[in-house]
Motif scaffolding. Sequence first.
Motif, PDB file in Angstrom:
ATOM      1  N   PRO A 186     -11.982   7.219   3.952  1.00 53.14           N
ATOM      2  CA  PRO A 186     -10.963   7.650   4.923  1.00 53.14           C
ATOM      3  C   PRO A 186     -11.545   8.259   6.207  1.00 53.14           C
ATOM      4  CG  PRO A 186     -10.316   8.298   2.723  1.00 53.14           C
ATOM      5  CD  PRO A 186     -11.718   7.800   2.628  1.00 53.14           C
ATOM      6  N   GLU A 189     -11.863   6.153   9.609  1.00 54.24           N
ATOM      7  CA  GLU A 189     -10.731   5.868  10.477  1.00 54.24           C
ATOM      8  C   GLU A 189     -10.849   6.609  11.812  1.00 54.24           C
ATOM      9  OE1 GLU A 189      -5.860   5.540  10.089  1.00 54.24           O
ATOM     10  OE2 GLU A 189      -6.988   6.829   8.724  1.00 54.24           O
ATOM     11  N   PRO A 195      -7.414   0.785  14.695  1.00 56.65           N
ATOM     12  CA  PRO A 195      -7.869   0.325  13.383  1.00 56.65           C
ATOM     13  C   PRO A 195      -8.145  -1.166  13.331  1.00 56.65           C
ATOM     14  CG  PRO A 195      -6.026   1.833  13.159  1.00 56.65           C
ATOM     15  CD  PRO A 195      -6.159   1.542  14.610  1.00 56.65           C
ATOM     16  N   ARG A 203     -12.301  -1.928   6.839  1.00 54.86           N
ATOM     17  CA  ARG A 203     -10.853  -1.733   6.813  1.00 54.86           C
ATOM     18  C   ARG A 203     -10.307  -1.905   5.392  1.00 54.86           C
ATOM     19  NH1 ARG A 203      -9.848  -4.757  10.665  1.00 54.86           N
ATOM     20  NH2 ARG A 203      -9.341  -6.683   9.535  1.00 54.86           N
ATOM     21  N   GLY A 204     -10.824  -2.893   4.655  1.00 52.37           N
ATOM     22  CA  GLY A 204     -10.344  -3.126   3.293  1.00 52.37           C
ATOM     23  C   GLY A 204     -10.645  -1.957   2.372  1.00 52.37           C
ATOM     24  N   ASN A 207      -8.471   1.044   3.193  1.00 58.87           N
ATOM     25  CA  ASN A 207      -7.110   0.889   2.676  1.00 58.87           C
ATOM     26  C   ASN A 207      -7.049   1.164   1.176  1.00 58.87           C
ATOM     27  OD1 ASN A 207      -6.042   0.218   5.180  1.00 58.87           O
ATOM     28  ND2 ASN A 207      -6.410  -1.975   4.911  1.00 58.87           N
ATOM     29  N   LYS A 210      -7.018   4.898   0.839  1.00 53.39           N
ATOM     30  CA  LYS A 210      -5.698   5.459   1.142  1.00 53.39           C
ATOM     31  C   LYS A 210      -4.723   5.224  -0.004  1.00 53.39           C
ATOM     32  CE  LYS A 210      -5.770   5.117   6.200  1.00 53.39           C
ATOM     33  NZ  LYS A 210      -5.126   4.465   7.376  1.00 53.39           N
ATOM     34  N   PHE A 211      -4.799   4.029  -0.587  1.00 50.60           N
ATOM     35  CA  PHE A 211      -3.891   3.714  -1.697  1.00 50.60           C
ATOM     36  C   PHE A 211      -4.153   4.628  -2.895  1.00 50.60           C
ATOM     37  CE2 PHE A 211      -3.024   1.421  -5.646  1.00 50.60           C
ATOM     38  CZ  PHE A 211      -1.683   1.130  -5.485  1.00 50.60           C
TER      39      PHE A 211
END
Length: 396
Positions: A186, A189, A195, A203-204, A207, A210-211
Motif C-alpha cells: 500500500p 501508492e 495510479p 498495481r496488481g 490491489n 488493499k483487498f
Amino acid sequence: MPSYAYTAKDAVGNIRKGVMAAEDEQEFLAKIREKGMYVTEYKERRTEVKTVKKFKTPELAFATRQMAAMLTSGLTLVKALDILCREQESEAARNVWRDVYESVQKGESFSDALEVHGSVFPTLMTSMVAAGESSGSLDVIMQRLSDYYANQNKISNTIKSAMVYPIILGVLTIAVVIGVFVFIMPTFEDLYDDPADMPGLTRGMMNIGKFLVARWYLVVGIIVVIAFVTIYALKLPDVRVKWDRFIIKGPGFGKLVVKIYTARFAQTMASLYSSGLPMVECLKRSADTLSNSYISMKFRDIVDEVKSGETLSASIQRADIFDSMFCSIIYVGEEAGALDDILAKTAEYYDEEADSAVKRLCSLLEPVMLIIMGIVIGLVCAAFFPALYDSFDNIE
C-alpha cells in the motif's frame, strides 16, 4: 457403551464370570456365543466412573512397563493394579484404573475389565491381555505391549521433532506474505500521482493488499469454508479411500509413507502373533492400527484369502501395499516356521527405516517453503524496483 455382568458355562462345563462391553443385549449375546460359552445369568452393569477420552501412547507405555515389571517380580495382578492405580497423576486416569482393579478383585478377568472401558483402552491391548491370560504369560505380554507402545511413542516423537523446522518455515512464509501485501505494497501508492502510471505488477499486488485489508473477514470466511468442506469430504468413505490411496501411492513421498506403515504393521503383527492370537485376528488388529481406509479395504481381501488357505506372503504381495522385500521376509518366515521371530527382527529393521523416512519426508517440505518465500520476495522486488526508479525520475 454399556457393559453386562454375566455368569456362563464354557465348552467343558466350567463356570465363568465376567463383564463384557456391548452396544446392546443382542451384541452381548453374540459375543458370548463367539467365545463358545452359554450364558446362565446376566444383567446390565452401570458404572459411574469418570473416564478419560482415551489414554495416550506415552501413558499406555508407562502403564504396561510398570505392570510388566511388577508381574515379573512376582506381584499378583490385583496388587500390581492397586499400585498402578495409586501412581496415576490424573484423577480421571486413577478412577479408570481403580475400576479395573475393583473388577479384577471381584473375580473378573483383566481383559474383561479393560473391555468395559472400550473407549479408553485400545482393542489391541485388550486382545493381547486376553491372549496372555489364556496362555498364562501375562507378564510376557505386558512386556511386549510396553515395547510396542514405546516404539510407537518413539516414532511419534520423531515426527514431531522433524516437523518443528518446516512448521516454523510455514508460519514465517505466511507472516511474510501478509506483511508484504498489507504493510509494504500500500505504501507504493504514494509514489504516483496517477495510479494508472503504475507498472502492472505493482498495481496488481497493491490491489491485493488493499483487498486483504478491507475484506480480511471474507478471506478468513473462505479459508474456514474450505477447511470445513475438506474435513467433511474426508469423512465420506469413497473420498477417504482415494485420499488414503494417494498418501501411499503419491510420487516421491508415497514410498516413504509406506516404510512408516510397514514398520507399524510389523511391530503390531509381531506382538500379536507371538502372543498366540489367531492369524486372522492378528491381521485385522494390525491393519486397524494403520488408520488408513485403503489399506483396511485391501486387508479385507487378504483376510478372506488367508481364511481360504492362501499363504500370508502371497496375499500381501498381491495386495501391493508394502515393500516387496517385506513380503519376501514373511515368505521366508512361513517356510522356516518361525514367522514370529522373523516379524520381530523385521520390525527392528523397519524402525530405523521409519526414522529416516520421517526425516526425509520433513526435508521435502523445507525446499517447498523456501521456494514459496523466494517467489514472494521475488515478486516484491519485481514490483518495488520499477516503482522506486519511477519515483527517482519524478524527483529529477
